[in-house]
Design an enzyme around this catalytic site. Structure first.
Site, PDB file in Angstrom:
ATOM      1  N   ASP A 198       5.115   2.722   3.726  1.00  0.00           N
ATOM      2  CA  ASP A 198       5.768   3.592   4.716  1.00  0.00           C
ATOM      3  C   ASP A 198       6.258   2.805   5.921  1.00  0.00           C
ATOM      4  O   ASP A 198       6.582   3.375   6.956  1.00  0.00           O
ATOM      5  CB  ASP A 198       4.835   4.719   5.148  1.00  0.00           C
ATOM      6  N   LYS A 212      35.810  15.907  -9.983  1.00  0.00           N
ATOM      7  CA  LYS A 212      34.511  15.656 -10.600  1.00  0.00           C
ATOM      8  C   LYS A 212      34.714  15.226 -12.043  1.00  0.00           C
ATOM      9  O   LYS A 212      35.410  15.894 -12.806  1.00  0.00           O
ATOM     10  CB  LYS A 212      33.643  16.927 -10.525  1.00  0.00           C
ATOM     11  N   ARG A 252      53.165  33.067 -17.414  1.00  0.00           N
ATOM     12  CA  ARG A 252      53.025  34.123 -16.421  1.00  0.00           C
ATOM     13  C   ARG A 252      53.850  35.325 -16.865  1.00  0.00           C
ATOM     14  O   ARG A 252      54.791  35.209 -17.661  1.00  0.00           O
ATOM     15  CB  ARG A 252      53.474  33.648 -15.044  1.00  0.00           C
ATOM     16  N   LEU A 284       0.848  -1.190   0.000  1.00  0.00           N
ATOM     17  CA  LEU A 284       0.000   0.000   0.000  1.00  0.00           C
ATOM     18  C   LEU A 284       0.884   1.242   0.000  1.00  0.00           C
ATOM     19  O   LEU A 284       1.631   1.482   0.953  1.00  0.00           O
ATOM     20  CB  LEU A 284      -0.918  -0.006   1.220  1.00  0.00           C
ATOM     21  N   ALA A 308      -0.348   4.482  -1.480  1.00  0.00           N
ATOM     22  CA  ALA A 308      -1.149   5.585  -2.019  1.00  0.00           C
ATOM     23  C   ALA A 308      -1.177   6.795  -1.102  1.00  0.00           C
ATOM     24  O   ALA A 308      -1.703   7.839  -1.482  1.00  0.00           O
ATOM     25  CB  ALA A 308      -2.585   5.103  -2.279  1.00  0.00           C
ATOM     26  N   ARG A 318       1.616  14.500   7.115  1.00  0.00           N
ATOM     27  CA  ARG A 318       2.454  14.928   8.228  1.00  0.00           C
ATOM     28  C   ARG A 318       3.912  15.121   7.827  1.00  0.00           C
ATOM     29  O   ARG A 318       4.697  15.701   8.579  1.00  0.00           O
ATOM     30  CB  ARG A 318       2.357  13.905   9.366  1.00  0.00           C
ATOM     31  N   TYR A 363      34.787  24.991 -17.650  1.00  0.00           N
ATOM     32  CA  TYR A 363      33.472  25.508 -18.065  1.00  0.00           C
ATOM     33  C   TYR A 363      33.627  26.916 -18.619  1.00  0.00           C
ATOM     34  O   TYR A 363      34.196  27.794 -17.961  1.00  0.00           O
ATOM     35  CB  TYR A 363      32.553  25.515 -16.842  1.00  0.00           C
TER      36      TYR A 363
END
Length: 461
Positions: free
Chosen positions: A113, A347, A436, A23, A25, A30, A383
């Site tokens: 739940d 990353k 540089r 179940l 649904a 709360r 980026y």
């Protein structure tokens, strides 16, 4: 005299199918959330997935009852069947929506739940129904604080006695409230009998809803044996609020930590380490305090994860050292024996075997070759405001401190990048890249400038 032929083996018992109805649904009012309640995560995985994955080990068929507009929940339940409870009229009404899919065997009704019931407990529920002859089996617990749980009253007051009735806390007498055997709401019965009971449930109560718990009284009235199957409180913990979600998270984390340590992982301070449901830690991994693992992490043998590091969506190969205070983001691949030090973020980048990035560095959308040393403050500028670009650094390179590598750019094997350089063009193998401005020393200029500034300060009072 001849030997008689061996007796024929008895035919195998026919398999009795079993269906789990979940179940799911409920809106979870709360929870104060726009998400369906069963989508809220535990250890990075939606709570519904825990119940589905465990039920799939036990039951032949799974049916998930969802509410209208819950396409996310239906997708999460796939490939299992879903049915829609268009009107939320109670738990018995929800279970009845799946009645056409009960099949001919046994049916257990579970709650989305209440996600932490293990496969072993589900098997014991089915065994109680099939081997102990129960017309109806239910799950029960003895919580540390029974509170407002419905009480399970047995004929002899023991866990193994026949269940006589379920008494809701609000309706219980003082003597009944003193009973510590509590109802978890999970039921199992034969499919045809269960269908009949569900159709007979009435809604003549204060809320006008059809309650699944009324099936227990029907089974007793029909003269069926009703038995309780005990399970730990941590398994039967329902989640109806953010506070209860936090309690369930703590329970899941305890399970994950214990499983990791049982598999040969050292957690120096277990209560400070947070794991995802799919975290893979191989034996002889050492995890120091205050480390967080997000989803999709695999850590191979002999790796040390130092304190205050955060890892998600990454692979760390054997004998590498991560941290302290390192961050590995999705797509990070750390090679054998590589080092990722404090305040280094990686990353969508690979760090080759034995390579090092030990301080204050960002490596994004990059490939760094074996044995390369990346100095403090290095940044791959990946980026341009619209597109991502890659940086490729060969093996055995030395990248000086505060180098800015503006992608797309390639640094050849063995190259050296001078500290403080901004590199915008490829650097050949074994070359030195310097990007540089030339240094110029102005003799006496510092003293002259200080005197001028001191004079101005005095004039301004």
């Amino acid at each position: 005299m001849t030997d008689s032929a061996p007796a024929a083996a008895p035919p195998p018992a026919a398999h009795r199918p079993a269906t789990a109805v979940i179940l799911a649904a409920g809106l979870g009012t709360r929870m104060k959330s726009d998400w369906p309640k069963v989508m809220h995560p535990l250890a990075g995985r939606p709570m519904l997935r825990y119940l589905i994955d465990n039920a799939a080990q036990v039951f032949d068929r799974i049916v998930v009852v969802i509410g209208p507009g819950m396409e996310q929940v239906a997708a999460l339940a796939a490939p299992h069947a879903t049915v829609i409870q268009h009107d939320r009229l109670g738990t018995a009404h929800a279970a009845l929506q799946a009645a056409d899919l009960f099949g001919t065997g046994d049916v257990a009704v579970l709650y989305g739940d209440n996600p932490l019931i293990t496969a072993d407990s589900m098997r014991r529920l089915l065994a109680c129904r099939r081997q102990d002859g129960a017309g109806l089996a239910l799950m029960a617990l003895r919580p540390a604080y029974p509170g407002r749980y419905g009480r399970v009253v047995t004929d002899d007051g023991t866990d193994g006695g026949l269940v006589q009735r379920i008494v809701e806390w609000a309706d219980a007498s003082d003597a009944e409230r003193a009973v510590t055997l509590c109802n978890a709401g999970v039921l199992c019965a034969g499919a045809e009998t269960f269908r009949g009971w569900l159709r007979a449930v009435r809604n003549d109560n204060a809320k006008g809803e059809y309650y699944l718990g009324d099936v227990v009284a029907m089974a007793v009235a029909d003269g069926r044996q009703v038995r309780a199957v005990m399970a730990p409180e941590d398994e039967l913990r329902g989640i109806n609020s953010r506070a209860e979600l936090a309690l369930a998270e703590a329970s899941v984390q305890r399970r994950l930590r214990h499983a990791a340590m049982a598999a040969g992982v050292t957690l120096v301070a277990p209560d400070t380490v947070f794991l995802a449901a799919d975290t893979v830690l191989e034996p002889d991994v050492v995890v120091q305090p205050h480390v967080v693992f997000g989803p999709g992490v695999t850590v191979r043998r002999g790796v040390e994860i130092r304190a205050f590091s955060h890892l998600e969506g990454c692979v760390v190969e054997p004998d590498a050292v991560i941290g302290p205070y390192a961050r590995l983001r999705p797509g990070a691949e750390i090679g054998t024996g590589a080092h990722v030090g404090n305040f280094v973020e990686i990353k969508a980048a690979s760090l080759g075997a034995g390579a090092k990035a030990n301080h204050l560095t960002y490596l994004g959308d990059a490939a760094i070759g074996a044995g390369t040393n990346v100095g403090a403050g290095t940044v791959t500028c990946n980026y341009d405001g619209v597109f991502k670009h890659r940086t490729t650094i060969g093996a055995g390179c030395f990248i000086g401190s505060d180098a800015i590598l503006v992608a797309p750019v390639t640094i050849g094997d063995g190259a050296l990048i001078a500290a403080g350089s901004v590199i915008t063009q490829d650097v050949p193998a074994d070359a030195m890249g310097i990007g540089r401005a030339r240094q110029a020393n102005k003799e006496g200029r510092a003293a002259t400038l200080r005197a001028a500034l001191d004079k101005k300060k005095k004039e301004q009072g």
